[in-house]
Design a protein around this motif. Sequence first.
Motif, PDB file in Angstrom:
ATOM      1  N   PHE A  22     -21.954   5.818  16.423  1.00  0.00           N
ATOM      2  CA  PHE A  22     -21.489   4.688  17.222  1.00  0.00           C
ATOM      3  C   PHE A  22     -20.425   5.095  18.249  1.00  0.00           C
ATOM      4  N   ILE A  23     -19.411   5.818  17.790  1.00  0.00           N
ATOM      5  CA  ILE A  23     -18.222   6.022  18.624  1.00  0.00           C
ATOM      6  C   ILE A  23     -17.804   7.480  18.696  1.00  0.00           C
ATOM      7  N   GLY A  24     -18.746   8.394  18.464  1.00  0.00           N
ATOM      8  CA  GLY A  24     -18.397   9.811  18.522  1.00  0.00           C
ATOM      9  C   GLY A  24     -17.766  10.208  19.838  1.00  0.00           C
ATOM     10  N   ASP A  25     -18.223   9.610  20.933  1.00  0.00           N
ATOM     11  CA  ASP A  25     -17.688   9.969  22.243  1.00  0.00           C
ATOM     12  C   ASP A  25     -16.315   9.368  22.497  1.00  0.00           C
ATOM     13  N   LYS A  26     -15.876   8.460  21.631  1.00  0.00           N
ATOM     14  CA  LYS A  26     -14.574   7.822  21.802  1.00  0.00           C
ATOM     15  C   LYS A  26     -13.518   8.388  20.857  1.00  0.00           C
ATOM     16  N   ILE A  27     -13.919   9.315  19.995  1.00  0.00           N
ATOM     17  CA  ILE A  27     -12.980   9.941  19.076  1.00  0.00           C
ATOM     18  C   ILE A  27     -12.416  11.200  19.730  1.00  0.00           C
ATOM     19  N   ASP A  28     -11.101  11.240  19.899  1.00  0.00           N
ATOM     20  CA  ASP A  28     -10.455  12.382  20.535  1.00  0.00           C
ATOM     21  C   ASP A  28      -9.926  13.383  19.521  1.00  0.00           C
ATOM     22  N   ALA A  29      -9.580  12.916  18.337  1.00  0.00           N
ATOM     23  CA  ALA A  29      -9.087  13.792  17.276  1.00  0.00           C
ATOM     24  C   ALA A  29      -9.484  13.189  15.941  1.00  0.00           C
ATOM     25  N   ILE A  30      -9.703  14.066  14.971  1.00  0.00           N
ATOM     26  CA  ILE A  30     -10.198  13.594  13.675  1.00  0.00           C
ATOM     27  C   ILE A  30      -9.780  14.581  12.594  1.00  0.00           C
ATOM     28  N   GLY A  31      -9.750  14.108  11.371  1.00  0.00           N
ATOM     29  CA  GLY A  31      -9.461  14.969  10.242  1.00  0.00           C
ATOM     30  C   GLY A  31      -9.472  14.158   8.960  1.00  0.00           C
ATOM     31  N   GLY A  32      -9.415  14.862   7.823  1.00  0.00           N
ATOM     32  CA  GLY A  32      -9.429  14.164   6.547  1.00  0.00           C
ATOM     33  C   GLY A  32      -9.877  15.063   5.423  1.00  0.00           C
TER      34      GLY A  32
ATOM     35  N   GLN B 193     -33.989   4.501  20.114  1.00  0.00           N
ATOM     36  CA  GLN B 193     -32.583   4.430  19.715  1.00  0.00           C
ATOM     37  C   GLN B 193     -32.207   2.990  19.360  1.00  0.00           C
ATOM     38  N   GLU B 194     -32.660   2.056  20.166  1.00  0.00           N
ATOM     39  CA  GLU B 194     -32.364   0.647  19.905  1.00  0.00           C
ATOM     40  C   GLU B 194     -32.985   0.205  18.577  1.00  0.00           C
ATOM     41  N   THR B 195     -34.210   0.692  18.305  1.00  0.00           N
ATOM     42  CA  THR B 195     -34.855   0.357  17.039  1.00  0.00           C
ATOM     43  C   THR B 195     -34.056   0.897  15.867  1.00  0.00           C
ATOM     44  N   PHE B 196     -33.632   2.151  15.956  1.00  0.00           N
ATOM     45  CA  PHE B 196     -32.869   2.724  14.850  1.00  0.00           C
ATOM     46  C   PHE B 196     -31.554   1.987  14.646  1.00  0.00           C
ATOM     47  N   LEU B 197     -30.865   1.667  15.732  1.00  0.00           N
ATOM     48  CA  LEU B 197     -29.597   0.966  15.603  1.00  0.00           C
ATOM     49  C   LEU B 197     -29.792  -0.419  15.002  1.00  0.00           C
ATOM     50  N   SER B 198     -30.958  -1.022  15.206  1.00  0.00           N
ATOM     51  CA  SER B 198     -31.230  -2.333  14.597  1.00  0.00           C
ATOM     52  C   SER B 198     -31.428  -2.223  13.088  1.00  0.00           C
ATOM     53  N   MET B 199     -31.690  -1.015  12.593  1.00  0.00           N
ATOM     54  CA  MET B 199     -31.838  -0.790  11.164  1.00  0.00           C
ATOM     55  C   MET B 199     -30.497  -0.612  10.469  1.00  0.00           C
ATOM     56  N   ILE B 200     -29.440  -0.432  11.238  1.00  0.00           N
ATOM     57  CA  ILE B 200     -28.123  -0.160  10.668  1.00  0.00           C
ATOM     58  C   ILE B 200     -27.377  -1.480  10.461  1.00  0.00           C
ATOM     59  N   PRO B 201     -26.858  -1.731   9.258  1.00  0.00           N
ATOM     60  CA  PRO B 201     -26.247  -3.037   8.951  1.00  0.00           C
ATOM     61  C   PRO B 201     -24.819  -3.187   9.448  1.00  0.00           C
ATOM     62  N   TYR B 202     -24.523  -2.648  10.615  1.00  0.00           N
ATOM     63  CA  TYR B 202     -23.187  -2.755  11.186  1.00  0.00           C
ATOM     64  C   TYR B 202     -23.321  -3.071  12.670  1.00  0.00           C
ATOM     65  N   ASP B 203     -22.330  -3.737  13.213  1.00  0.00           N
ATOM     66  CA  ASP B 203     -22.329  -4.096  14.624  1.00  0.00           C
ATOM     67  C   ASP B 203     -21.587  -3.015  15.413  1.00  0.00           C
ATOM     68  N   LYS B 204     -22.329  -2.263  16.190  1.00  0.00           N
ATOM     69  CA  LYS B 204     -21.733  -1.180  16.964  1.00  0.00           C
ATOM     70  C   LYS B 204     -20.609  -1.674  17.854  1.00  0.00           C
ATOM     71  N   ASP B 205     -20.753  -2.853  18.452  1.00  0.00           N
ATOM     72  CA  ASP B 205     -19.765  -3.347  19.413  1.00  0.00           C
ATOM     73  C   ASP B 205     -18.385  -3.524  18.774  1.00  0.00           C
ATOM     74  N   VAL B 206     -18.351  -3.843  17.474  1.00  0.00           N
ATOM     75  CA  VAL B 206     -17.067  -4.013  16.791  1.00  0.00           C
ATOM     76  C   VAL B 206     -16.261  -2.720  16.857  1.00  0.00           C
ATOM     77  N   TYR B 207     -16.937  -1.607  16.659  1.00  0.00           N
ATOM     78  CA  TYR B 207     -16.259  -0.313  16.621  1.00  0.00           C
ATOM     79  C   TYR B 207     -15.914   0.161  18.035  1.00  0.00           C
ATOM     80  N   VAL B 208     -16.785  -0.113  18.972  1.00  0.00           N
ATOM     81  CA  VAL B 208     -16.513   0.264  20.363  1.00  0.00           C
ATOM     82  C   VAL B 208     -15.300  -0.490  20.881  1.00  0.00           C
ATOM     83  N   GLU B 209     -15.256  -1.799  20.638  1.00  0.00           N
ATOM     84  CA  GLU B 209     -14.126  -2.607  21.113  1.00  0.00           C
ATOM     85  C   GLU B 209     -12.819  -2.166  20.468  1.00  0.00           C
TER      86      GLU B 209
END
Length: 404
Positions: free
Chosen positions: A347-357, A257-273
């Motif tokens: 990144f933040i699926g567990d932190k999303i309580d409602a969604i739509g679009g 999982q850590e390896t795959f996340l290192s392949m993603i050009p975004y910082d997960k912590d930005v979205y978590v915070e």
Amino acid sequence: MKKRRFVFLCGIAAMFSLLSCDNEDVGSGEYVESELYAFSMTFGTMPSLYAGLYAVDREIPTYFFFEREQTFDTDGFPEHVMLCPYLGADEEEKMRDWMKKTIADIDEKNPDAQFELYVDDLRAGPISHDFFAAQGIDMSRVKVFMLSDGTGTYNEFFNNFGASGTGAEYWKKMEDEINSLSWSDGGDYVGTKALPEFETHWHWSYPLATRDNYTYIMHDSSLLETSDPYVREKLTEMNCEDRNVVDMLNSLSPDKQETFLSMIPYDKDVYVELMDESPKPNLIINGTSNQPENQRKYVEEVYEKYKDDYDVFFEPHPADESYLDYETAFPGLRNVPKMSFEFVMMFIGDKIDAIGGFPSTIYLTVPVDKVKFMFAAGPDAMPRPLNLIFSNAEQEIDYMLAAE
């Protein structure tokens, strides 16, 4: 320890004269001794995510191309993955020749080698034939994984195989096209465009899935719709694996999982915070790129309905610029930094309580019970298979139409 990134034997490989290669100056990938090799070439975001997850999990020599360059950070790939030096939409022809030369080079050095091919589903048939069979490699040595591009997989199937009578007729037509080619001892590819292996014969993937060495990877094969009895019988013969990229990531070991996340050009912590700044539940609106006026009306309606009970976030489409003033126009709303939405769920699926679009492929990765609203007239107005998924939703969903 610093990871190895790109190792190419371009000078040596250029000496090989190989089949159907137009760019004689294009080299091939490094030869690594192995019994099994993987080749990944993907053009859409969802197939690229599938391919990346397989590449991390399958620790075998892997030669990798992805067209949408923003999908991955090229510095993050594990050591067993060798990236094609030609990435992006403008490099398809050179990529084709580099991949074909690499395959032929391996076959020459190791005639007993086995291969795995990971490729977009609607391009899988022609590419697998042109890159392997047409180079004299018997397809019994090749396992092909046809990676779904999302809603397109289901809509193309329904539009071409869904109607009784014409569905069977079209299925047999596709089989005739496939069977007109040699799949065991080489043979010319039949096509009409400059790069026919990329742009024609999109519907071979479904009949090919009935062959032992082809596997269709999609979110839920039970959502393929047809009223044709012959095609329904063929569905039972298809080799399908139901996979969701978020579940695939979660099933990897922590190290992978850590390896795959290192392949993603975004910082997960930005979205978590961002999601953790307030104790209120989080609501995300996902946008689109081609309806700026409707989008603003939808966002305003959602904002006014839910701002008191939720922290409201807007997730912009990568190609959209119309949202830049939303934080000013709708005080308290926050714009989520741009990235492919599939990564939002990772990144933040567990932190999303409602969604739509806007209805799109991303809702194949979103738990339906988190969907609170949709910018559509109702389930029947959505692309397949979302029509089936949302018609079975247990909760009430607020379906919104743009104001006149």
